[in-house]
Design a protein around this motif. Structure first.
Motif, PDB file in Angstrom:
ATOM      1  N   GLY A 170       0.837  -1.190   0.000  1.00  0.00           N
ATOM      2  CA  GLY A 170       0.000   0.000   0.000  1.00  0.00           C
ATOM      3  C   GLY A 170       0.873   1.242   0.000  1.00  0.00           C
ATOM      4  O   GLY A 170       2.048   1.192   0.384  1.00  0.00           O
ATOM      5  N   SER A 171       0.288   2.347  -0.439  1.00  0.00           N
ATOM      6  CA  SER A 171       1.005   3.619  -0.490  1.00  0.00           C
ATOM      7  C   SER A 171       0.141   4.706   0.163  1.00  0.00           C
ATOM      8  O   SER A 171      -0.459   5.537  -0.516  1.00  0.00           O
ATOM      9  N   PRO A 172       0.058   4.686   1.499  1.00  0.00           N
ATOM     10  CA  PRO A 172      -0.785   5.676   2.165  1.00  0.00           C
ATOM     11  C   PRO A 172      -0.169   7.073   2.173  1.00  0.00           C
ATOM     12  O   PRO A 172       1.053   7.228   2.210  1.00  0.00           O
ATOM     13  N   MET A 173      -1.053   8.061   2.134  1.00  0.00           N
ATOM     14  CA  MET A 173      -0.685   9.466   2.312  1.00  0.00           C
ATOM     15  C   MET A 173      -1.470   9.972   3.508  1.00  0.00           C
ATOM     16  O   MET A 173      -2.701   9.866   3.540  1.00  0.00           O
ATOM     17  N   TYR A 174      -0.751  10.475   4.495  1.00  0.00           N
ATOM     18  CA  TYR A 174      -1.372  11.022   5.691  1.00  0.00           C
ATOM     19  C   TYR A 174      -1.092  12.515   5.739  1.00  0.00           C
ATOM     20  O   TYR A 174       0.073  12.921   5.770  1.00  0.00           O
ATOM     21  N   VAL A 175      -2.128  13.321   5.728  1.00  0.00           N
ATOM     22  CA  VAL A 175      -1.960  14.738   5.997  1.00  0.00           C
ATOM     23  C   VAL A 175      -2.329  14.913   7.461  1.00  0.00           C
ATOM     24  O   VAL A 175      -3.446  14.588   7.874  1.00  0.00           O
ATOM     25  N   MET A 176      -1.352  15.369   8.235  1.00  0.00           N
ATOM     26  CA  MET A 176      -1.556  15.521   9.677  1.00  0.00           C
ATOM     27  C   MET A 176      -1.506  16.983  10.061  1.00  0.00           C
ATOM     28  O   MET A 176      -0.779  17.776   9.449  1.00  0.00           O
ATOM     29  N   THR A 177      -2.299  17.307  11.069  1.00  0.00           N
ATOM     30  CA  THR A 177      -2.292  18.661  11.609  1.00  0.00           C
ATOM     31  C   THR A 177      -1.890  18.595  13.069  1.00  0.00           C
ATOM     32  O   THR A 177      -2.210  17.645  13.782  1.00  0.00           O
ATOM     33  N   LYS A 178      -1.178  19.607  13.484  1.00  0.00           N
ATOM     34  CA  LYS A 178      -0.744  19.682  14.874  1.00  0.00           C
ATOM     35  C   LYS A 178      -1.826  20.401  15.661  1.00  0.00           C
ATOM     36  O   LYS A 178      -2.151  21.554  15.388  1.00  0.00           O
ATOM     37  N   GLU A 179      -2.386  19.698  16.611  1.00  0.00           N
ATOM     38  CA  GLU A 179      -3.463  20.216  17.450  1.00  0.00           C
ATOM     39  C   GLU A 179      -2.922  20.285  18.871  1.00  0.00           C
ATOM     40  O   GLU A 179      -2.741  19.248  19.507  1.00  0.00           O
ATOM     41  N   GLY A 180      -2.601  21.500  19.327  1.00  0.00           N
ATOM     42  CA  GLY A 180      -1.916  21.628  20.610  1.00  0.00           C
ATOM     43  C   GLY A 180      -0.530  21.030  20.468  1.00  0.00           C
ATOM     44  O   GLY A 180       0.246  21.447  19.621  1.00  0.00           O
ATOM     45  N   ASP A 181      -0.237  19.993  21.257  1.00  0.00           N
ATOM     46  CA  ASP A 181       1.077  19.352  21.146  1.00  0.00           C
ATOM     47  C   ASP A 181       1.004  17.986  20.483  1.00  0.00           C
ATOM     48  O   ASP A 181       1.966  17.234  20.510  1.00  0.00           O
ATOM     49  N   ARG A 182      -0.148  17.648  19.869  1.00  0.00           N
ATOM     50  CA  ARG A 182      -0.327  16.348  19.220  1.00  0.00           C
ATOM     51  C   ARG A 182      -0.482  16.500  17.716  1.00  0.00           C
ATOM     52  O   ARG A 182      -1.146  17.416  17.241  1.00  0.00           O
ATOM     53  N   TRP A 183       0.106  15.576  16.970  1.00  0.00           N
ATOM     54  CA  TRP A 183      -0.155  15.455  15.546  1.00  0.00           C
ATOM     55  C   TRP A 183      -1.298  14.477  15.372  1.00  0.00           C
ATOM     56  O   TRP A 183      -1.278  13.385  15.942  1.00  0.00           O
ATOM     57  N   LEU A 184      -2.317  14.862  14.592  1.00  0.00           N
ATOM     58  CA  LEU A 184      -3.477  14.008  14.353  1.00  0.00           C
ATOM     59  C   LEU A 184      -3.672  13.775  12.864  1.00  0.00           C
ATOM     60  O   LEU A 184      -3.429  14.667  12.036  1.00  0.00           O
ATOM     61  N   LEU A 185      -4.131  12.581  12.526  1.00  0.00           N
ATOM     62  CA  LEU A 185      -4.476  12.247  11.147  1.00  0.00           C
ATOM     63  C   LEU A 185      -5.694  13.078  10.747  1.00  0.00           C
ATOM     64  O   LEU A 185      -6.707  13.066  11.442  1.00  0.00           O
ATOM     65  N   THR A 186      -5.586  13.768   9.608  1.00  0.00           N
ATOM     66  CA  THR A 186      -6.632  14.712   9.218  1.00  0.00           C
ATOM     67  C   THR A 186      -7.237  14.374   7.864  1.00  0.00           C
ATOM     68  O   THR A 186      -8.443  14.248   7.735  1.00  0.00           O
ATOM     69  N   ALA A 187      -6.431  14.245   6.827  1.00  0.00           N
ATOM     70  CA  ALA A 187      -6.911  13.900   5.481  1.00  0.00           C
ATOM     71  C   ALA A 187      -5.998  12.796   4.966  1.00  0.00           C
ATOM     72  O   ALA A 187      -4.803  13.021   4.777  1.00  0.00           O
ATOM     73  N   ASN A 188      -6.559  11.605   4.770  1.00  0.00           N
ATOM     74  CA  ASN A 188      -5.732  10.422   4.562  1.00  0.00           C
ATOM     75  C   ASN A 188      -6.296   9.534   3.474  1.00  0.00           C
ATOM     76  O   ASN A 188      -7.511   9.398   3.342  1.00  0.00           O
ATOM     77  N   GLN A 189      -5.402   8.935   2.717  1.00  0.00           N
ATOM     78  CA  GLN A 189      -5.831   8.001   1.680  1.00  0.00           C
ATOM     79  C   GLN A 189      -4.791   6.908   1.541  1.00  0.00           C
ATOM     80  O   GLN A 189      -3.602   7.163   1.514  1.00  0.00           O
ATOM     81  N   ASN A 190      -5.272   5.679   1.448  1.00  0.00           N
ATOM     82  CA  ASN A 190      -4.403   4.549   1.168  1.00  0.00           C
ATOM     83  C   ASN A 190      -4.669   4.108  -0.267  1.00  0.00           C
ATOM     84  O   ASN A 190      -5.811   4.143  -0.720  1.00  0.00           O
ATOM     85  N   THR A 191      -3.619   3.721  -0.947  1.00  0.00           N
ATOM     86  CA  THR A 191      -3.737   3.270  -2.318  1.00  0.00           C
ATOM     87  C   THR A 191      -2.946   1.979  -2.464  1.00  0.00           C
ATOM     88  O   THR A 191      -1.793   1.915  -2.026  1.00  0.00           O
ATOM     89  N   GLU A 192      -3.545   0.989  -3.065  1.00  0.00           N
ATOM     90  CA  GLU A 192      -2.840  -0.263  -3.326  1.00  0.00           C
ATOM     91  C   GLU A 192      -1.869  -0.042  -4.488  1.00  0.00           C
ATOM     92  O   GLU A 192      -2.204   0.593  -5.478  1.00  0.00           O
ATOM     93  N   ILE A 193      -0.665  -0.546  -4.346  1.00  0.00           N
ATOM     94  CA  ILE A 193       0.334  -0.439  -5.408  1.00  0.00           C
ATOM     95  C   ILE A 193       0.170  -1.634  -6.336  1.00  0.00           C
ATOM     96  O   ILE A 193       0.308  -2.778  -5.914  1.00  0.00           O
ATOM     97  N   ILE A 194      -0.111  -1.355  -7.578  1.00  0.00           N
ATOM     98  CA  ILE A 194      -0.259  -2.391  -8.596  1.00  0.00           C
ATOM     99  C   ILE A 194       0.928  -2.284  -9.533  1.00  0.00           C
ATOM    100  O   ILE A 194       1.143  -1.237 -10.154  1.00  0.00           O
ATOM    101  N   ASP A 195       1.733  -3.322  -9.617  1.00  0.00           N
ATOM    102  CA  ASP A 195       2.852  -3.319 -10.563  1.00  0.00           C
ATOM    103  C   ASP A 195       2.308  -3.404 -11.983  1.00  0.00           C
ATOM    104  O   ASP A 195       1.483  -4.250 -12.281  1.00  0.00           O
ATOM    105  N   THR A 196       2.774  -2.496 -12.831  1.00  0.00           N
ATOM    106  CA  THR A 196       2.331  -2.503 -14.231  1.00  0.00           C
ATOM    107  C   THR A 196       3.489  -2.714 -15.168  1.00  0.00           C
ATOM    108  O   THR A 196       4.621  -2.550 -14.844  1.00  0.00           O
TER     109      THR A 196
END
Length: 139
Positions: A113-139
């Motif tokens: 898989g090739s996930p992309m996590y856009v995280m935002t810092k909320e106070g002193d924590r990083w949280l997952l905000t906008a995320n997508q996983n993509t399966e890698i298909i060899d072509t």
């Protein structure tokens, strides 16, 4: 919009904190701990699974996770490797990872898989905000 970038020392520290979120994500999935997984998301987060299911908000993410995580990857587990971190702002980062699924003997199961996590810092924590996983298909 604040477009300043963190200094090198801050960037290194924050990159390690972002890696820790990915490690917690891996731990929650490997150990099949839905509540730990859910706690990593912002309340209004977006999640698109590797098979294209779109989930809006922590409540939808929680319902889906509680249903699928306890029985997921029964024949193995997932391993994440952070490949790249891009700070969009000091409090917003895009984290690109690679997910590899392995059986108990360590052999790869299926495609990576090739996930992309856009995280935002909320106070002193990083949280997952906008995320997508993509399966890698060899072509």
């Amino acid at each position: 919009m604040d477009t300043t970038q963190p200094d090198d020392m801050t960037r290194e520290t924050e990159t390690e904190r972002l890696r820790a979120v990915v490690a917690a994500l891996e731990h929650s999935q490997r150990e099949r701990l839905p509540e730990e997984f859910i706690g990593l998301f912002r309340e209004d987060a977006i999640w698109t699974t590797g098979h294209g299911k779109r989930l809006f908000g922590r409540d939808e993410i929680a319902a889906f996770t509680r249903r699928v995580l306890p029985g997921s990857v029964q024949e193995g587990t997932v391993f994440y490797e952070v490949e790249h971190v891009l700070f969009l702002r000091p409090d917003v980062a895009a984290v690109k990872a690679r997910a590899t699924y392995r059986d108990p003997d360590g052999a790869q199961i299926g495609n990576q898989g090739s996930p992309m996590y856009v995280m935002t810092k909320e106070g002193d924590r990083w949280l997952l905000t906008a995320n997508q996983n993509t399966e890698i298909i060899d072509t």
